[in-house]
Design a protein around this motif. Structure first.
Motif, PDB file in Angstrom:
ATOM      1  N   ILE A 251       0.683  -1.050   0.217  1.00  9.34           N
ATOM      2  CA  ILE A 251       0.002  -0.105   0.410  1.00  9.34           C
ATOM      3  C   ILE A 251       0.609   1.398  -0.083  1.00  9.34           C
ATOM      4  CG2 ILE A 251      -1.625  -0.876   0.733  1.00  9.34           C
ATOM      5  CD1 ILE A 251      -0.461   0.246   3.608  1.00  9.34           C
ATOM      6  N   ARG A 252       1.790   1.116  -0.448  1.00  5.50           N
ATOM      7  CA  ARG A 252       3.122   2.299  -0.428  1.00  5.50           C
ATOM      8  C   ARG A 252       2.930   3.681  -1.343  1.00  5.50           C
ATOM      9  NH1 ARG A 252       8.376   2.953   1.279  1.00  5.50           N
ATOM     10  NH2 ARG A 252       8.238   0.316   0.523  1.00  5.50           N
ATOM     11  N   ARG A 253       1.988   2.869  -2.766  1.00  3.97           N
ATOM     12  CA  ARG A 253       1.651   4.248  -3.384  1.00  3.97           C
ATOM     13  C   ARG A 253       0.530   5.114  -2.820  1.00  3.97           C
ATOM     14  NH1 ARG A 253      -2.410   1.872  -8.445  1.00  3.97           N
ATOM     15  NH2 ARG A 253      -1.806   4.035  -8.713  1.00  3.97           N
ATOM     16  N   TYR A 254      -0.682   4.214  -2.366  1.00  5.08           N
ATOM     17  CA  TYR A 254      -1.746   4.759  -1.463  1.00  5.08           C
ATOM     18  C   TYR A 254      -1.664   5.860  -0.209  1.00  5.08           C
ATOM     19  CZ  TYR A 254      -3.682   1.066  -3.805  1.00  5.08           C
ATOM     20  OH  TYR A 254      -4.521   0.723  -4.847  1.00  5.08           O
ATOM     21  N   ILE A 255      -0.500   5.323   0.725  1.00  6.99           N
ATOM     22  CA  ILE A 255      -0.051   6.381   1.516  1.00  6.99           C
ATOM     23  C   ILE A 255       0.725   7.378   1.047  1.00  6.99           C
ATOM     24  CG2 ILE A 255       1.491   6.461   3.653  1.00  6.99           C
ATOM     25  CD1 ILE A 255       1.546   3.499   3.999  1.00  6.99           C
ATOM     26  N   ASP A 256       1.585   7.279  -0.301  1.00  4.47           N
ATOM     27  CA  ASP A 256       2.103   8.409  -0.498  1.00  4.47           C
ATOM     28  C   ASP A 256       1.309   9.336  -1.286  1.00  4.47           C
ATOM     29  OD1 ASP A 256       5.237   7.875   0.299  1.00  4.47           O
ATOM     30  OD2 ASP A 256       5.260   6.583  -1.945  1.00  4.47           O
ATOM     31  N   ALA A 257       0.811   8.859  -1.722  1.00  6.12           N
ATOM     32  CA  ALA A 257      -0.501   9.821  -2.440  1.00  6.12           C
ATOM     33  C   ALA A 257      -1.313  10.800  -1.658  1.00  6.12           C
ATOM     34  CB  ALA A 257      -1.503   9.117  -2.868  1.00  6.12           C
ATOM     35  N   HIS A 258      -2.005  10.371  -0.546  1.00  8.39           N
ATOM     36  CA  HIS A 258      -2.009  11.089   0.918  1.00  8.39           C
ATOM     37  C   HIS A 258      -0.757  11.934   1.537  1.00  8.39           C
ATOM     38  CE1 HIS A 258      -5.073   7.927   0.364  1.00  8.39           C
ATOM     39  NE2 HIS A 258      -6.271   8.911   0.666  1.00  8.39           N
ATOM     40  N   LEU A 259       0.083  11.445   1.755  1.00  7.25           N
ATOM     41  CA  LEU A 259       1.691  12.202   2.503  1.00  7.25           C
ATOM     42  C   LEU A 259       1.742  13.327   1.561  1.00  7.25           C
ATOM     43  CD1 LEU A 259       4.041   9.451   3.169  1.00  7.25           C
ATOM     44  CD2 LEU A 259       2.535  11.435   4.706  1.00  7.25           C
ATOM     45  N   GLU A 260       1.160  13.385  -0.383  1.00  3.30           N
ATOM     46  CA  GLU A 260       2.023  14.246  -1.045  1.00  3.30           C
ATOM     47  C   GLU A 260       0.269  15.133  -0.933  1.00  3.30           C
ATOM     48  OE1 GLU A 260       2.583  12.474  -4.077  1.00  3.30           O
ATOM     49  OE2 GLU A 260       4.539  11.649  -2.995  1.00  3.30           O
ATOM     50  N   ASN A 261      -1.032  14.514  -0.615  1.00  5.88           N
ATOM     51  CA  ASN A 261      -1.649  15.915  -0.841  1.00  5.88           C
ATOM     52  C   ASN A 261      -2.040  17.188   0.279  1.00  5.88           C
ATOM     53  OD1 ASN A 261      -4.162  16.769  -0.972  1.00  5.88           O
ATOM     54  ND2 ASN A 261      -5.527  15.214  -1.721  1.00  5.88           N
ATOM     55  N   PRO A 262      -1.908  18.203  -0.034  1.00  2.00           N
ATOM     56  CA  PRO A 262      -1.998  19.029   1.555  1.00  2.00           C
ATOM     57  C   PRO A 262      -3.561  19.345   1.691  1.00  2.00           C
ATOM     58  CG  PRO A 262      -1.741  20.478  -1.080  1.00  2.00           C
ATOM     59  CD  PRO A 262      -1.745  18.916  -1.406  1.00  2.00           C
ATOM     60  N   THR A 263      -4.571  18.616   0.990  1.00  2.00           N
ATOM     61  CA  THR A 263      -5.450  19.071   1.612  1.00  2.00           C
ATOM     62  C   THR A 263      -5.843  17.858   2.633  1.00  2.00           C
ATOM     63  OG1 THR A 263      -6.677  17.403  -0.079  1.00  2.00           O
ATOM     64  CG2 THR A 263      -6.448  20.284  -0.182  1.00  2.00           C
ATOM     65  N   VAL A 264      -5.218  17.149   2.379  1.00  2.00           N
ATOM     66  CA  VAL A 264      -5.670  15.846   4.197  1.00  2.00           C
ATOM     67  C   VAL A 264      -5.147  15.645   4.857  1.00  2.00           C
ATOM     68  CG1 VAL A 264      -5.414  13.838   3.815  1.00  2.00           C
ATOM     69  CG2 VAL A 264      -5.706  14.116   1.566  1.00  2.00           C
ATOM     70  N   SER A 265      -5.931  15.524   5.740  1.00  2.00           N
ATOM     71  CA  SER A 265      -5.147  16.354   7.213  1.00  2.00           C
ATOM     72  C   SER A 265      -3.939  14.857   7.786  1.00  2.00           C
ATOM     73  CB  SER A 265      -6.179  15.788   8.942  1.00  2.00           C
ATOM     74  OG  SER A 265      -5.568  16.608   9.815  1.00  2.00           O
TER      75      SER A 265
END
Length: 374
Positions: A106-120
């Motif tokens: 699930i690395r890609r999914y974690i990275d996608a959320h880490l890189e999204n500034p609108t996600v807490s």
């Protein structure tokens, strides 16, 4: 004149700034409170979102929408096509991963959320038994908002120290740290309820196994300090001191609360490696059966020693199991890296050392008082 011009500029600037910000009126958007990921067809990503929509009368309803695409952004576009309001993720509180997907990585999914500034960074991450979609799409009789319900379920159990915490920040830190691995709560549907059923154990970004929810207590003791926890244990006949009572039963169930703990971890051999793990616990006895004479200090001391040995054995069991999986969810590797100069530790190198690691566990439990009614 210059004075009036100055005031005009001061009044005019805020209107310019406001005009630069995209505004979202509450009754015109759909708030994603939870998103779940499963393995889709033809290696696509399946996304299930719980979206809360608020109407002009400030009444809300929750839509659960499942879509498939190659990316999370593509799935959001498809979700928008199924709803009358624009989907926004600023209120997202939980991310769930289906069990099969978690085992694939699930690395890609974690990275996608880490890189999204609108996600807490404080949103919770968890794994579901089986797929996410059936759990979210089921029409529960007593749950109106499944996204909010799962968030509250995780939040209150984490705050009560009944479950480990796995925020996006914590998961990202563990994923990219050389000396530790990720772990997350496991959620499952049980008839008309949703419950926490265990802890998912990861090696790198792949789920390799799980442990019981009862083992949360030992994981938290090893990994950090309790501030106000509860736990229960059972002393078997072999663990009960011969002179604790006249007629020794087959087992003694014991419950404690108001528990506080401190741990001391010391590397004593960098080659093996070998650690000394000393855990000090202070707690309050709330329930024991059959009755034991708690008024006798000698009896209390025998009970404390027996429970300390029991906890030491259970902690060693949990550590040994995770070693067999080559998953360091306890951060022993971080302690090793900080204790050994120029260790040049990598995750691969630590996993090799970790499986042969030795930990000398010692628990010192003190019963502060007993017989307190809540």
């Amino acid at each position: 004149m210059k004075k009036y011009r100055f005031y005009f500029i001061i009044l005019f600037l805020p209107s310019l700034l406001i005009g630069c910000v995209e505004t979202n009126i509450l009754d015109r958007v759909g708030l994603v409170t939870l998103v779940g990921y499963d393995v889709g067809k033809e290696e696509r990503m399946a996304t299930t979102s719980a979206v809360r929509e608020v109407n002009p009368e400030f009444q809300s309803n929750v839509e659960v929408v499942t879509t498939e695409n190659s990316t999370s952004k593509g799935n959001r576009v498809k979700t928008n096509r199924k709803l009358s309001k624009k989907v926004v993720v600023g209120q997202m509180r939980v991310v769930l991963f289906g069990e099969e997907l978690a085992k694939d990585g699930i690395r890609r999914y974690i990275d996608a959320h880490l890189e999204n500034p609108t996600v807490s960074n404080s949103l919770y991450m968890a794994v579901t038994e089986g797929e996410v979609a059936p759990l979210l799409e089921y029409e529960y009789q007593n749950i109106d908002d499944i996204g909010q319900h799962i968030f509250r379920l995780l939040e209150q159990n984490i705050e009560q120290e009944n479950m480990i915490s796995s925020t996006l920040h914590e998961v990202g830190r563990d994923l990219y740290s050389e000396g530790e691995d990720m772990f997350m709560p496991i959620i499952k549907k049980e008839e008309e309820l949703v419950e926490l059923s265990g802890i998912a154990i990861f090696k790198n970004d792949k789920m390799v196994s799980s442990i019981r929810p009862e083992d949360t207590f030992y994981v938290k003791l090893i990994g950090g300090n309790y501030k106000s926890g509860t736990f229960e244990t059972i002393l078997t006949k072999e663990e009960i001191p011969d002179d604790l009572m006249k007629n020794k039963p087959d087992e003694i169930p014991i419950a404690f609360d108001a528990l506080t703990s401190e741990k001391e971890l010391k590397l004593i051999n960098k080659n093996t490696p070998e650690f000394d793990l000393n855990i000090t616990i202070k707690t309050r006895l709330t329930e024991i059966y059959p009755d034991v004479n708690i008024g006798d200090p000698k009896t209390v001391k025998k009970l404390e020693d027996a429970i300390s040995k029991n906890l030491s054995s259970e902690i060693s069991r949990v550590i040994a199991y995770c070693q067999s999986l080559e998953s360091d969810i306890f951060s022993f590797g971080d302690k090793y890296r900080s204790s050994v100069r120029n260790s040049k530790l990598t995750k691969e190198k630590w996993h090799e050392l970790y499986k042969n690691m030795k930990v000398n566990v010692k628990v010192d439990l003190t019963i502060l008082r007993s017989g307190v009614f809540e």
